[in-house]
Write a protein that holds these residues in place. Structure first.
Motif, PDB file in Angstrom:
ATOM      1  N   SER A  28      24.475  61.454  20.935  1.00  0.00           N
ATOM      2  CA  SER A  28      25.293  60.980  22.055  1.00  0.00           C
ATOM      3  C   SER A  28      24.747  59.669  22.629  1.00  0.00           C
ATOM      4  O   SER A  28      25.511  58.744  22.909  1.00  0.00           O
ATOM      5  CB  SER A  28      25.364  62.039  23.149  1.00  0.00           C
ATOM      6  OG  SER A  28      26.030  63.181  22.672  1.00  0.00           O
ATOM      7  N   ILE A  29      23.448  59.589  22.794  1.00  0.00           N
ATOM      8  CA  ILE A  29      22.837  58.358  23.318  1.00  0.00           C
ATOM      9  C   ILE A  29      22.995  57.216  22.326  1.00  0.00           C
ATOM     10  O   ILE A  29      23.332  56.079  22.713  1.00  0.00           O
ATOM     11  CB  ILE A  29      21.360  58.596  23.677  1.00  0.00           C
ATOM     12  CG1 ILE A  29      21.268  59.519  24.899  1.00  0.00           C
ATOM     13  CG2 ILE A  29      20.636  57.282  23.954  1.00  0.00           C
ATOM     14  CD1 ILE A  29      19.873  60.003  25.220  1.00  0.00           C
ATOM     15  N   GLY A  31      25.311  56.894  20.052  1.00  0.00           N
ATOM     16  CA  GLY A  31      26.722  56.504  20.078  1.00  0.00           C
ATOM     17  C   GLY A  31      27.035  55.615  21.257  1.00  0.00           C
ATOM     18  O   GLY A  31      27.745  54.611  21.127  1.00  0.00           O
ATOM     19  N   THR A  32      26.491  55.942  22.418  1.00  0.00           N
ATOM     20  CA  THR A  32      26.713  55.118  23.610  1.00  0.00           C
ATOM     21  C   THR A  32      26.093  53.741  23.431  1.00  0.00           C
ATOM     22  O   THR A  32      26.695  52.729  23.816  1.00  0.00           O
ATOM     23  CB  THR A  32      26.129  55.817  24.853  1.00  0.00           C
ATOM     24  OG1 THR A  32      26.730  57.122  24.959  1.00  0.00           O
ATOM     25  CG2 THR A  32      26.410  55.026  26.104  1.00  0.00           C
ATOM     26  N   ALA A  33      24.918  53.652  22.826  1.00  0.00           N
ATOM     27  CA  ALA A  33      24.272  52.356  22.586  1.00  0.00           C
ATOM     28  C   ALA A  33      25.081  51.529  21.585  1.00  0.00           C
ATOM     29  O   ALA A  33      25.182  50.307  21.727  1.00  0.00           O
ATOM     30  CB  ALA A  33      22.853  52.569  22.075  1.00  0.00           C
ATOM     31  N   LEU A  34      25.660  52.186  20.594  1.00  0.00           N
ATOM     32  CA  LEU A  34      26.432  51.474  19.573  1.00  0.00           C
ATOM     33  C   LEU A  34      27.800  51.033  20.071  1.00  0.00           C
ATOM     34  O   LEU A  34      28.461  50.208  19.436  1.00  0.00           O
ATOM     35  CB  LEU A  34      26.592  52.352  18.332  1.00  0.00           C
ATOM     36  CG  LEU A  34      25.312  52.674  17.574  1.00  0.00           C
ATOM     37  CD1 LEU A  34      25.578  53.702  16.483  1.00  0.00           C
ATOM     38  CD2 LEU A  34      24.688  51.422  16.999  1.00  0.00           C
ATOM     39  N   LEU A  35      28.216  51.554  21.199  1.00  0.00           N
ATOM     40  CA  LEU A  35      29.523  51.212  21.765  1.00  0.00           C
ATOM     41  C   LEU A  35      29.643  49.716  22.026  1.00  0.00           C
ATOM     42  O   LEU A  35      30.717  49.134  21.926  1.00  0.00           O
ATOM     43  CB  LEU A  35      29.746  51.998  23.058  1.00  0.00           C
ATOM     44  CG  LEU A  35      31.058  51.798  23.798  1.00  0.00           C
ATOM     45  CD1 LEU A  35      32.225  52.219  22.914  1.00  0.00           C
ATOM     46  CD2 LEU A  35      31.072  52.595  25.079  1.00  0.00           C
ATOM     47  N   TRP A  36      28.543  49.067  22.314  1.00  0.00           N
ATOM     48  CA  TRP A  36      28.573  47.657  22.703  1.00  0.00           C
ATOM     49  C   TRP A  36      28.581  46.712  21.506  1.00  0.00           C
ATOM     50  O   TRP A  36      28.694  45.514  21.675  1.00  0.00           O
ATOM     51  CB  TRP A  36      27.406  47.358  23.636  1.00  0.00           C
ATOM     52  CG  TRP A  36      27.358  48.364  24.740  1.00  0.00           C
ATOM     53  CD1 TRP A  36      26.411  49.308  24.947  1.00  0.00           C
ATOM     54  CD2 TRP A  36      28.345  48.580  25.763  1.00  0.00           C
ATOM     55  NE1 TRP A  36      26.739  50.098  26.027  1.00  0.00           N
ATOM     56  CE2 TRP A  36      27.905  49.661  26.554  1.00  0.00           C
ATOM     57  CE3 TRP A  36      29.556  47.967  26.087  1.00  0.00           C
ATOM     58  CZ2 TRP A  36      28.636  50.139  27.636  1.00  0.00           C
ATOM     59  CZ3 TRP A  36      30.279  48.441  27.166  1.00  0.00           C
ATOM     60  CH2 TRP A  36      29.817  49.516  27.929  1.00  0.00           C
ATOM     61  N   LEU A  37      28.447  47.229  20.312  1.00  0.00           N
ATOM     62  CA  LEU A  37      28.523  46.399  19.106  1.00  0.00           C
ATOM     63  C   LEU A  37      29.987  46.100  18.775  1.00  0.00           C
ATOM     64  O   LEU A  37      30.880  46.837  19.172  1.00  0.00           O
ATOM     65  CB  LEU A  37      27.896  47.127  17.912  1.00  0.00           C
ATOM     66  CG  LEU A  37      26.399  47.408  17.969  1.00  0.00           C
ATOM     67  CD1 LEU A  37      25.990  48.223  16.743  1.00  0.00           C
ATOM     68  CD2 LEU A  37      25.612  46.119  18.036  1.00  0.00           C
ATOM     69  N   LEU A  43      31.729  53.969  15.693  1.00  0.00           N
ATOM     70  CA  LEU A  43      30.410  54.608  15.656  1.00  0.00           C
ATOM     71  C   LEU A  43      30.186  55.470  16.883  1.00  0.00           C
ATOM     72  O   LEU A  43      29.645  56.568  16.797  1.00  0.00           O
ATOM     73  CB  LEU A  43      29.323  53.549  15.531  1.00  0.00           C
ATOM     74  CG  LEU A  43      29.307  52.767  14.215  1.00  0.00           C
ATOM     75  CD1 LEU A  43      28.329  51.600  14.300  1.00  0.00           C
ATOM     76  CD2 LEU A  43      28.953  53.681  13.069  1.00  0.00           C
ATOM     77  N   PHE A  44      30.612  54.952  18.030  1.00  0.00           N
ATOM     78  CA  PHE A  44      30.481  55.722  19.269  1.00  0.00           C
ATOM     79  C   PHE A  44      31.223  57.044  19.165  1.00  0.00           C
ATOM     80  O   PHE A  44      30.669  58.105  19.459  1.00  0.00           O
ATOM     81  CB  PHE A  44      31.016  54.921  20.455  1.00  0.00           C
ATOM     82  CG  PHE A  44      31.205  55.740  21.696  1.00  0.00           C
ATOM     83  CD1 PHE A  44      30.110  56.214  22.410  1.00  0.00           C
ATOM     84  CD2 PHE A  44      32.476  56.065  22.145  1.00  0.00           C
ATOM     85  CE1 PHE A  44      30.272  56.990  23.550  1.00  0.00           C
ATOM     86  CE2 PHE A  44      32.651  56.833  23.284  1.00  0.00           C
ATOM     87  CZ  PHE A  44      31.546  57.297  23.981  1.00  0.00           C
ATOM     88  N   ALA A  45      32.479  56.994  18.735  1.00  0.00           N
ATOM     89  CA  ALA A  45      33.296  58.207  18.656  1.00  0.00           C
ATOM     90  C   ALA A  45      32.689  59.218  17.685  1.00  0.00           C
ATOM     91  O   ALA A  45      32.623  60.408  17.976  1.00  0.00           O
ATOM     92  CB  ALA A  45      34.720  57.857  18.246  1.00  0.00           C
TER      93      ALA A  45
END
Length: 117
Positions: A28-29, A31-37, A43-45
């Motif tokens: 989960s963490i 995915g949240t970090a990858l959300l900004w790429l 990747l986040f989902a």
């Protein structure tokens, strides 16, 4: 009773609970970090959904899979369980088939709310 994982010792159950729970939190963490790429919503989902599945699996080790399923599908939890499972699937559909980033993000939020419910 075999499906209930009753052959596992308490220590083994706790160990695997911790492993799955930590894996869920890490997914989960991550995915949240990858959300900004760029294109990070996919990747986040995926990682967020995998994190939620790992969190569910972690409690299977404590309770046993059969007891877990019985508890999840009790009348008082039935709607929450079905909504959560629906949003797990819809999140992945929104990302991979429909290519709707906003919808995927909404479904992730709804996953969280259904798991909390």
């Amino acid at each position: 009773q075999v499906l209930d994982a009753s052959t596992l010792s308490f220590g083994t159950r706790v160990r695997w609970f911790a492993i799955c729970f930590v894996a869920g939190v890490v997914c989960s963490i991550l995915g949240t970090a990858l959300l900004w790429l760029p294109k990070g919503i996919k990747l986040f989902a995926v990682f967020y959904t995998l994190g939620n599945i790992a969190a569910l699996a972690s409690t299977c080790f404590l309770m046993g899979p059969l007891k877990q399923l019985k508890a999840m599908f009790e009348p008082k939890r039935l709607i929450a369980t079905l909504v959560m499972l629906l949003f797990l699937v819809l999140t992945l559909c929104a990302v991979f088939w429909w290519n709707k980033k906003g919808l995927a993000l909404l479904f992730c939020i709804l996953q969280f709310l259904a798991m909390t419910w």
